[in-house]
Design an enzyme around this catalytic site. Structure first.
Site, mmCIF file in Angstrom:
data_model
loop_
_atom_site.group_PDB
_atom_site.id
_atom_site.type_symbol
_atom_site.label_atom_id
_atom_site.label_comp_id
_atom_site.label_asym_id
_atom_site.label_seq_id
_atom_site.Cartn_x
_atom_site.Cartn_y
_atom_site.Cartn_z
ATOM 1 N N LYS A 1 43.982 34.150 26.225
ATOM 2 C CA LYS A 1 45.330 34.823 26.943
ATOM 3 C C LYS A 1 45.259 36.300 27.422
ATOM 4 O O LYS A 1 44.476 37.131 26.750
ATOM 5 C CB LYS A 1 46.309 34.471 25.905
ATOM 6 C CG LYS A 1 45.991 35.345 24.724
ATOM 7 C CD LYS A 1 46.996 34.788 23.701
ATOM 8 C CE LYS A 1 46.950 35.734 22.384
ATOM 9 N NZ LYS A 1 47.613 35.294 21.040
ATOM 10 N N TYR B 1 50.763 68.765 31.125
ATOM 11 C CA TYR B 1 52.143 68.863 31.365
ATOM 12 C C TYR B 1 52.768 69.673 29.884
ATOM 13 O O TYR B 1 52.292 69.226 28.973
ATOM 14 C CB TYR B 1 52.693 67.558 31.397
ATOM 15 C CG TYR B 1 52.477 67.027 32.638
ATOM 16 C CD1 TYR B 1 52.903 67.700 33.986
ATOM 17 C CD2 TYR B 1 51.601 65.904 33.063
ATOM 18 C CE1 TYR B 1 52.784 67.153 35.025
ATOM 19 C CE2 TYR B 1 51.365 65.338 34.154
ATOM 20 C CZ TYR B 1 51.890 65.937 35.250
ATOM 21 O OH TYR B 1 51.578 65.369 36.557
ATOM 22 N N MET C 1 48.829 60.759 33.941
ATOM 23 C CA MET C 1 48.694 59.283 34.341
ATOM 24 C C MET C 1 47.085 59.040 34.961
ATOM 25 O O MET C 1 46.759 57.803 34.695
ATOM 26 C CB MET C 1 49.614 59.041 35.763
ATOM 27 C CG MET C 1 49.661 57.629 36.394
ATOM 28 S SD MET C 1 50.712 57.525 37.785
ATOM 29 C CE MET C 1 52.383 58.082 37.208
HETATM 30 C C1 LIG Z 1 46.883 35.360 20.121
HETATM 31 C C2 LIG Z 1 46.631 33.952 19.164
HETATM 32 C C3 LIG Z 1 45.625 33.740 18.326
HETATM 33 C C4 LIG Z 1 44.622 34.568 18.266
HETATM 34 O O1 LIG Z 1 44.764 35.559 17.375
HETATM 35 P P1 LIG Z 1 43.777 36.709 17.066
HETATM 36 O O2 LIG Z 1 44.608 37.700 15.878
HETATM 37 O O3 LIG Z 1 43.338 37.452 17.940
HETATM 38 O O4 LIG Z 1 42.598 36.092 16.545
HETATM 39 C C5 LIG Z 1 45.580 32.544 17.794
HETATM 40 N N1 LIG Z 1 46.629 31.735 17.853
HETATM 41 C C6 LIG Z 1 47.971 31.845 18.592
HETATM 42 C C7 LIG Z 1 48.843 31.008 18.528
HETATM 43 C C8 LIG Z 1 47.843 32.975 19.180
HETATM 44 O O5 LIG Z 1 49.047 33.482 20.006
#
Ligand SMILES: *Cc1c(COP(=O)(O)O)cnc(C)c1O
Length: 361
Positions: A40, A252, A300
């Site tokens: 993800k 800045y 930035m």
């Molecule tokens: C992001 C996520 C993981 C992975 O978590 P890590 O801490 O990066 O290993 C596993 N299960 C779900 C449901 C997640 O949202």
């Protein structure tokens, strides 16, 4: 040594696919079951397609994403294994999810009712204490009629404090209670994220494990049974160098003032690249065998460092995350200096940074 991207490259993230794969193999070996790698958020900023392809050789069960778009992008890149979407989908997302052959993880009764109007696969999310998503472990009876219609191919839960054995044990018990209330045992159960697997002292009792950040080189440290290899390197080039006088200020709001004559190097990276503003006056970078501190506010597009006593010139490469010579800065080090989580450092690396993939020897 970094692979040399074109000379015009100002700042880039280098990803060691060999280390990524070794981390995957190590965590699968420790868990004793196949992986469901979480890719993800563009594999936590490292590039989901490249990461998923690199992990294919480990024969993962499938991949985990958060959104339909993320899953569809993997499909377009030719990934054919199952893809689970973990953030609850609303019925408006269903046509696109079905078109991309994604498997939603659902916990809301009306969403389950709508999804199961077809025979498409889905998985059941069980909330055992995180209170984020999923049907509560003690309310399975409410959806029993839906479970009978199209039984979920899998069921899962998520731990709120992965390295705390007491709450993990309680959540495991609740998960077992919920599973016992299902009309039949789903083919596939999963619960552990990376940090939970790191702390397992026996093989997982689930069918797959769901590591994310461990794959990308960040371990949970204290008490962990296994540790990952670093995967991510962040580099930026020096683009200007100047000598400033005692009392001169930098950046800045003039939050940094020279004591004596100082040598300031400007790096072509800023917070719009994901080099966080929280590192102003606190971050450190590796440059030509020395450590240099960020001087003044990160801007930035550029960040200044106090390179006094360091030989440097425009074109030199600074390391903001990773190893250089005998010194190194881990993602966790940078996160600690910024008072952010390592997850935020990685997912904050923005698209303007070129991704360079390499296979370490
Ligand atoms: C992001 C996520 C993981 C992975 O978590 P890590 O801490 O990066 O290993 C596993 N299960 C779900 C449901 C997640 O949202």
């Amino acid at each position: 040594m970094p692979e040399q991207p074109s000379d015009t490259s100002r700042a880039w993230v280098e990803i060691d696919l060999g280390a990524l794969r070794r981390n995957g193999a190590a965590i699968a070996r420790h868990a004793g079951v196949p992986l469901l790698p979480m890719v993800k958020a563009d594999a936590y900023g490292l590039g989901a397609v490249a990461v998923a392809r690199a992990l294919e050789s480990l024969h993962p069960w499938g991949f985990g994403v958060a959104t339909v778009d993320e899953g569809a992008a993997l499909r377009e890149a030719g990934i054919t294994r199952p893809i689970l979407v973990f953030t609850p989908l609303l019925p408006a997302d269903f046509p696109a999810a079905r078109a991309a052959r994604l498997t939603p993880v659902l916990g809301d009764a009306s969403a389950i009712a709508r999804w199961t109007e077809s025979g498409d696969a889905w998985q059941l999310d069980i909330d055992t204490g995180m209170a984020r998503a999923g049907v509560r472990w003690d309310r399975i009876g409410d959806i029993a009629h839906l479970l009978a219609r199209v039984p979920p191919e899998g069921a899962c839960t998520h731990f709120h404090s992965a390295t705390d054995s007491t709450s993990v044990a309680q959540q495991r018990e609740r998960f077992a209670t919920a599973l016992a209330a299902l009309p039949s045992r789903p083919r596939m159960l999963h619960a552990e994220n990376g940090p939970t697997v790191e702390h397992l002292d026996a093989k997982s009792t689930m069918d797959v494990v769901r590591p994310g950040i461990f794959l990308y080189g960040v371990g949970s440290g204290h008490g962990a049974r296994i540790a990952p290899e670093p995967v991510v390197n962040l580099h930026a080039r020096v683009v200007e160098v100047r000598e400033i006088d005692d009392g001169d200020v930098v950046s800045y709001d003039a939050t940094w003032r020279a004591q004596g004559r100082r040598r300031i190097a400007t790096l072509a990276i800023g917070y719009a690249d994901g080099y966080r503003r929280a590192l102003s006056n606190r971050g450190e970078v590796l440059l030509n065998g020395a450590r240099a501190r960020v001087a003044g506010l990160v801007t930035m597009d550029m960040t200044m460092i106090d390179a006094t006593g360091t030989r440097c010139e425009p074109g030199d490469v600074a390391t903001l995350i990773g190893a250089a010579g005998s010194d190194s800065l881990s993602v966790a080090d940078v996160a600690e200096r910024a008072e952010l989580s390592p997850y935020e450092i990685l997912t904050g690396l923005r698209a303007r940074l070129r991704r360079v993939y390499r296979e370490a020897a």
